[in-house]
Design a protein around this motif. Structure first.
Motif, PDB file in Angstrom:
ATOM      1  N   GLU A 458      -6.197  -6.012  -0.196  1.00  0.00           N
ATOM      2  CA  GLU A 458      -6.211  -4.616   0.240  1.00  0.00           C
ATOM      3  C   GLU A 458      -7.621  -4.186   0.626  1.00  0.00           C
ATOM      4  O   GLU A 458      -7.804  -3.475   1.619  1.00  0.00           O
ATOM      5  CB  GLU A 458      -5.663  -3.675  -0.832  1.00  0.00           C
ATOM      6  CG  GLU A 458      -5.639  -2.232  -0.335  1.00  0.00           C
ATOM      7  CD  GLU A 458      -5.223  -1.198  -1.360  1.00  0.00           C
ATOM      8  OE1 GLU A 458      -5.488  -0.003  -1.132  1.00  0.00           O
ATOM      9  OE2 GLU A 458      -4.644  -1.582  -2.388  1.00  0.00           O
ATOM     10  N   LEU A 461      -8.207  -5.483   4.073  1.00  0.00           N
ATOM     11  CA  LEU A 461      -7.476  -4.751   5.112  1.00  0.00           C
ATOM     12  C   LEU A 461      -7.911  -3.291   5.204  1.00  0.00           C
ATOM     13  O   LEU A 461      -7.851  -2.691   6.287  1.00  0.00           O
ATOM     14  CB  LEU A 461      -5.975  -4.862   4.878  1.00  0.00           C
ATOM     15  CG  LEU A 461      -5.406  -6.276   5.062  1.00  0.00           C
ATOM     16  CD1 LEU A 461      -3.923  -6.307   4.760  1.00  0.00           C
ATOM     17  CD2 LEU A 461      -5.674  -6.801   6.470  1.00  0.00           C
ATOM     18  N   ASN A 462      -8.366  -2.711   4.100  1.00  0.00           N
ATOM     19  CA  ASN A 462      -8.965  -1.370   4.177  1.00  0.00           C
ATOM     20  C   ASN A 462     -10.224  -1.400   5.033  1.00  0.00           C
ATOM     21  O   ASN A 462     -10.473  -0.502   5.843  1.00  0.00           O
ATOM     22  CB  ASN A 462      -9.301  -0.858   2.779  1.00  0.00           C
ATOM     23  CG  ASN A 462      -8.072  -0.465   1.970  1.00  0.00           C
ATOM     24  OD1 ASN A 462      -6.969  -0.399   2.492  1.00  0.00           O
ATOM     25  ND2 ASN A 462      -8.271  -0.208   0.688  1.00  0.00           N
ATOM     26  N   ARG A 515      -0.285  -5.021   6.671  1.00  0.00           N
ATOM     27  CA  ARG A 515      -0.110  -4.399   5.359  1.00  0.00           C
ATOM     28  C   ARG A 515       1.373  -4.392   4.966  1.00  0.00           C
ATOM     29  O   ARG A 515       1.717  -4.611   3.801  1.00  0.00           O
ATOM     30  CB  ARG A 515      -0.648  -2.966   5.371  1.00  0.00           C
ATOM     31  CG  ARG A 515      -2.152  -2.858   5.510  1.00  0.00           C
ATOM     32  CD  ARG A 515      -2.592  -1.404   5.611  1.00  0.00           C
ATOM     33  NE  ARG A 515      -2.327  -0.696   4.377  1.00  0.00           N
ATOM     34  CZ  ARG A 515      -3.204  -0.548   3.378  1.00  0.00           C
ATOM     35  NH1 ARG A 515      -4.417  -1.069   3.490  1.00  0.00           N
ATOM     36  NH2 ARG A 515      -2.879   0.119   2.284  1.00  0.00           N
ATOM     37  N   LYS A 524       3.169   0.242  -1.575  1.00  0.00           N
ATOM     38  CA  LYS A 524       2.147   0.698  -0.628  1.00  0.00           C
ATOM     39  C   LYS A 524       2.755   1.300   0.633  1.00  0.00           C
ATOM     40  O   LYS A 524       2.132   2.112   1.309  1.00  0.00           O
ATOM     41  CB  LYS A 524       1.233  -0.472  -0.239  1.00  0.00           C
ATOM     42  CG  LYS A 524       0.532  -1.173  -1.390  1.00  0.00           C
ATOM     43  CD  LYS A 524      -0.474  -0.294  -2.079  1.00  0.00           C
ATOM     44  CE  LYS A 524      -1.282  -1.024  -3.139  1.00  0.00           C
ATOM     45  NZ  LYS A 524      -0.494  -1.391  -4.335  1.00  0.00           N
ATOM     46  N   ASP A 528       1.482   4.326   3.341  1.00  0.00           N
ATOM     47  CA  ASP A 528       1.014   3.968   4.679  1.00  0.00           C
ATOM     48  C   ASP A 528       1.787   4.744   5.747  1.00  0.00           C
ATOM     49  O   ASP A 528       1.206   5.221   6.732  1.00  0.00           O
ATOM     50  CB  ASP A 528       1.155   2.468   4.912  1.00  0.00           C
ATOM     51  CG  ASP A 528       0.057   1.656   4.246  1.00  0.00           C
ATOM     52  OD1 ASP A 528      -0.941   2.259   3.793  1.00  0.00           O
ATOM     53  OD2 ASP A 528       0.187   0.421   4.172  1.00  0.00           O
TER      54      ASP A 528
END
Length: 670
Positions: A458, A461-462, A515, A524, A528
């Protein structure tokens, strides 16, 4: 038996209560004065640690929670996952309402209630416990070396609680001192209005910065696995600022917000890597081996940033078991078979080369399981898949169905199932984060598998999304590619299936799609979809080329048995299984290989299964998981992007301003 210090949450809560004031009538009386707890708690490090552990327990899932789809804000259930493509079924936030009103159940109550004279666990009682600690811990002479790590953890949890509210409501009252619910008549001391969302974000960031600073030199021992670290605080700050930069809160695409999110996530990644964190790679990336292994690695797991700890204890007061394994395992293998994934989620997973199945000539909808992203095989158990457990390492998960009589317009669906103990609803099972060594002897009870609430993937990818936000597209794509490479996707086009991605919005779509795959069934997706406003058709769905969920139905599979001539098998007996002898159509698991069927020699079970799918199974989209009455479709109201305050709380706290769209004027974008 696995019982680690921070994992004995059930026992820890009891011990913490004892530490706070010995759990008896004196404890209850002390609670009634609302002035705090015995000051010895703030003098003795072990007692103060017990207090902190108690606060951890207030936020974490309970014993036997199906943690992957558990959400405290939803009420400790999977309703938010059902408000996505991940799970089906009607809940308050996907059905038709006559009106949007703070009197209705679709007005999320997570914002909590006024602190009262009762002992409860809600948003404001959690904050009160934290504020008591932060107010008192510096007043009683405890050494910095003992108290600072404790303060660091408490600042994190205060930030965590505020973020959990702000992402759902926008601005909320900022309360940084322990409020006394018993006030003089006419006093307004506790009447704290909602702060602007921007002010709340700054408070959250401030607490996380304090947490990071107080924890920067702390190295937790093995016994303290699962405690918050400086890297975790930094990573959570990155999550907060990414949310703040996303279209829900940033409709004007303010570049400075993206830059701030980028800087925070870059710092978090560097801090974590310096502490030995990174994408889990033990076992190698081929066939997704490392990706599948990471769920079971615990102490020292480099992937784990924020961990919800579980144990395998059978002792009642010490139990903190993870209920996920029991929930997802089929009844045929001794589990509950309680969770049914959707065809929509299956279809999100790309081919082995990372390219979408949509319009892909390499994709065969009959052999839908062939040559897929390695994560597909670690996430789902399809009809005929091997899904080991301790007592049966050769177990095959069969889910096919058939007709006992010819289908009709009134009864078009198959009515017989090979799963005689009971089937789930979708013809395919979730296997993500399950343990092939787990035992079915007690129905997979007492699983001690930890849950990674925040993984290093995460953070990557953040950072990727933030990089795309500031226009650093090549950097963003490289970061997405690193996640795909670890998953075992082949690099046929030089970019792990992303060679055609070129524009900024295409990059945003790529990272959000990644994601969806990487964090499938990790609680998540709902957030999103919200932060990118993808539930209903609008600017962002148009920009990203994403089909909105509103107006759709979630579906699944019937794997229908047919005969060699292509017609439906009709009968009462299982067409492919019999205890001894020959099944009516074909034995699904031959005793040995090679085997020859109708002149075709099949060398192994994989080839045999492909032959069965091609010649003896019909893949039918199943559309009876969502409600089937009144032309039911997924219904989203844009008021849910920022929830209102429910009416009874407004009645008791009229100084609170209601949210726009719910009958009020509070603007959550300020």
């Amino acid at each position: 038996m696995k019982i680690k210090y921070i994992k004995i949450v059930g026992l820890t809560t009891v011990l913490a209560a004892l530490s706070l004031a010995s759990c008896n009538d004196d404890f209850l009386e002390e609670k009634k004065d609302f002035n705090g707890v015995n000051e010895d708690v703030f003098k003795v490090p072990s007692l103060a640690t017990g207090y902190v552990d108690y606060v951890y327990g207030l936020f974490l899932p309970g014993n036997n929670a199906a943690v992957n789809t558990w959400d405290l804000a939803a009420g400790g259930n999977d309703d938010f996952s059902q408000t996505t493509e991940e799970l089906t079924g009607e809940v308050n936030w996907n059905k038709i309402w006559a009106t949007i009103s703070p009197n209705n159940a679709n007005c999320l109550p997570y914002i909590g209630s006024r602190v009262s004279s009762s002992i409860a666990n809600n948003t404001w009682t959690r904050l009160r416990q934290i504020n008591i600690f932060l107010e008192q811990i510096d007043k009683n002479g405890m050494a910095d070396a003992d108290k600072n790590p404790l303060k660091g953890q408490m600042y994190f949890w205060r930030a965590y609680q505020y973020y959990e509210m702000v992402k759902l409501y926008g601005g909320v009252p900022i309360v940084l001192t322990a409020q006394n619910p018993i006030i003089d008549e006419g006093s307004t001391v506790s009447q704290i209005p909602r702060s602007p969302t921007s002010v709340c974000i700054e408070q959250i960031v401030s607490d996380l910065d304090k947490s990071k600073e107080l924890l920067k030199d702390v190295k937790w021992t093995t016994a303290n696995w699962g405690r918050i670290t400086a890297g975790a605080a930094a990573a959570f700050k990155g999550r907060v600022l990414l949310t703040w930069a996303s279209p829900l809160f940033n409709p004007t695409d303010d570049a400075q917000r993206w830059k701030r999110a980028y800087d925070a996530n870059l710092e978090a990644k560097a801090l974590l890597e310096a502490d030995g964190k990174g994408l889990f790679s033990v076992g190698g990336t081929a066939n997704g081996t490392a990706w599948g292994n990471m769920w079971l690695a615990e102490v020292g797991n480099p992937e784990a940033v924020i961990v919800f700890g579980f144990n395998n204890s059978t002792i009642v007061n010490a139990q903190k078991n993870n209920g996920w394994e029991r929930a997802v395992r089929s009844k045929a293998s001794g589990g509950n078979g309680a969770i049914s994934p959707t065809k929509q989620m299956v279809d999100v997973f790309p081919m082995a080369d990372g390219k979408s199945i949509v319009g892909n000539p390499a994709y065969n909808p009959v052999l839908f399981y062939k040559n897929r992203d390695p994560r597909f095989y670690k996430t789902f158990a399809y009809n005929g898949a091997t899904w080991k457990y301790a007592e049966n390492t050769a177990f095959k998960q069969w889910t096919y169905s058939w007709y006992s009589k010819a289908p009709t317009t009134a009864a078009p669906n198959p009515d017989k199932f090979t799963e005689t103990l009971g089937a789930n609803s979708s013809g395919i099972y979730l296997r993500k984060a399950t343990n092939e060594a787990s035992s079915s002897s007690a129905g997979y009870l007492n699983s001690g598998t930890d849950y990674m609430e925040m993984r290093f993937a995460e953070v990557v990818l953040n950072l990727a999304e933030s990089a795309i936000g500031i226009g650093s597209l090549a950097e963003g794509k490289t970061l997405i590619e690193s996640v795909r490479a670890r998953a075992g996707i082949t690099n046929g086009d030089g970019h792990y299936g992303l060679a055609a991605v070129s524009s900024r919005d295409q990059h945003f779509a790529a990272v959000l799609n990644e994601r969806t795959i990487e964090f499938a069934y990790e609680n998540k997706r709902f957030y999103d979809l919200r932060r990118w406003k993808l539930f209903d058709a609008g600017a962002t769905t148009s920009r990203l080329g994403v089909k909105p969920l509103n107006g759709t139905r979630r579906t699944a599979y019937y794997i229908v048995a047919k005969k060699a001539d292509g017609t439906n098998y009709i009968g009462t007996a299982d067409p492919f299984y019999v205890a001894t002898g020959n099944a009516p159509v074909l034995n699904r698991e031959p005793a040995s290989f090679p085997v020859t069927i109708n002149g075709t020699t099949l060398a192994n079970f994989d080839a045999y299964l492909d032959y069965m799918y091609t010649n003896y199974f019909k893949i039918v989209e199943r559309d009876n998981l969502d409600p089937t009455t009144n032309n039911w479709k997924f219904t989203w109201y844009n008021e849910y992007y920022f929830f209102g305050i429910y009416q009874s709380l407004l009645d008791s706290s009229p100084y609170l301003e209601q949210t726009q769209g719910w009958g009020g004027s509070f603007d959550p974008l300020k």
